[in-house]
Write an enzyme that holds these catalytic residues in place. Sequence first.
Site, PDB file in Angstrom:
ATOM      1  N   GLN A 101      -3.669   2.811   6.608  1.00  0.00           N
ATOM      2  CA  GLN A 101      -2.926   1.554   6.488  1.00  0.00           C
ATOM      3  C   GLN A 101      -1.515   1.782   7.032  1.00  0.00           C
ATOM      4  OE1 GLN A 101      -1.367  -0.262   2.753  1.00  0.00           O
ATOM      5  NE2 GLN A 101      -2.638  -2.018   3.321  1.00  0.00           N
ATOM      6  N   TYR A 181       5.471  -6.892   2.203  1.00  0.00           N
ATOM      7  CA  TYR A 181       6.079  -5.963   3.156  1.00  0.00           C
ATOM      8  C   TYR A 181       6.416  -6.710   4.456  1.00  0.00           C
ATOM      9  CZ  TYR A 181       4.853  -2.661  -0.406  1.00  0.00           C
ATOM     10  OH  TYR A 181       4.784  -2.022  -1.614  1.00  0.00           O
TER      11      TYR A 181
END
Length: 366
Positions: A101, A181
């Site tokens: 990720q 994020y």
Amino acid sequence: MSDTMQAVDFRSIRFPNRFALAPMTRTSAGADGTPNALMADHYERYAQGGFGLVITEGTYTDDKASQGYANQPGIINDSHVEGWKTIIDRVHAAGSRIFVQLMHAGAQFQANRYTDQPLGPSEVAPKGAPLGLYGDQQTWRVPSTMNDSDIQTVIDGFARSAANAKAAGFDGIEIHGANGYLLNQFLSTYFNRRNDNYGGTLENRLHLVVDVVRAVRKAVGDDYPVGIRLSQGTVTDPDYQLPEGAAGFRQIVEAVRDAGADFVHTTDGDVHRQHFVSGDESLASVAATVEGIDLIVNGGIEETNHQDIANRFPGTLLAVGKKALANPDFVQRLKDGKEIAELDFQMLLPKATITNELAWREQNGS
Ligand SMILES: Cc1cc2nc3c(=O)[nH]c(=O)nc-3n(C[C@H](O)[C@H](O)[C@H](O)COP(=O)(O)O)c2cc1C
């Protein structure tokens, strides 16, 4: 044996079952971001425990402002790549696949060894307080607004990290576009107050996300799995809603598909949560109806509902978070009809490190 235990084809990969380990930050890498033996043991446990796919924790992508937490792993230099290689080999030897990720923290920034100044779409700090699980910071710093050169640095960082991931031997890439994020911040009208062509309309707010997906695709070539994790909510504001609702979410999924994503990974508190500004759709139900893109679903998947979710979303992978933390051998336990433990959050205190987990297991004989 239930359907969730049957092999599933996901682009070029045949997974042995429908279960994926959800990405989970453990802040256990070296101070310089190098993955270590502790992490290799950790990820191997989930592969040995039967997860067909392991998705790593959020991994930072440049030596500027992407890192969000102390001891977060990176994938930006040879030392990082070497560390990941060991982990990849161990997961493969146990018969599973592993995706990395890739994550840029943006405004959700607690610690960074390269800079003290977070960057974000606008000068807007996250709601709420920093996450005690990942560090001792008491307040968020206000980010500086990214200029065009900062934005290009972000895109280049994702592209280089993607090339590093492929060279290291990862089986695919998940871009972190969820949970507050950076990429999620650009999509969000709370964080993104820009009035240039990266802000305002959803099409503009998608601009950076599309640029990053395109750049990652270009860096790894056509036949390599690339996807993106998407949510509305963030870790400190789980109820945020896109003003454009389900139609807007569909637009996002179509845009990332057209930019080169093979899959989206939806995440919400519950796979079925109906939380658009109107209507009765969930993130997963919208994404499932978009043609030409595969799907990973996440949120509240456990021993009681996995089969229903698998039936409702055929051909998808089911990503498991908390139940996997509590039971690294969750899949094997399901197969064997063994008891599945609840997560005791004490295991992640005072910090969500692997060392604290192992100490808790030792103490609790688990
Ligand atoms: C300790 C912990 C760390 C997490 N770190 C990440 C992360 O690095 N990247 C991410 O996308 N989600 C992260 N998540 C969210 C999980 O991937 C997952 O979406 C969430 O736990 C909900 O799924 P569940 O109901 O199966 O637990 C984290 C969750 C936990 C509990």
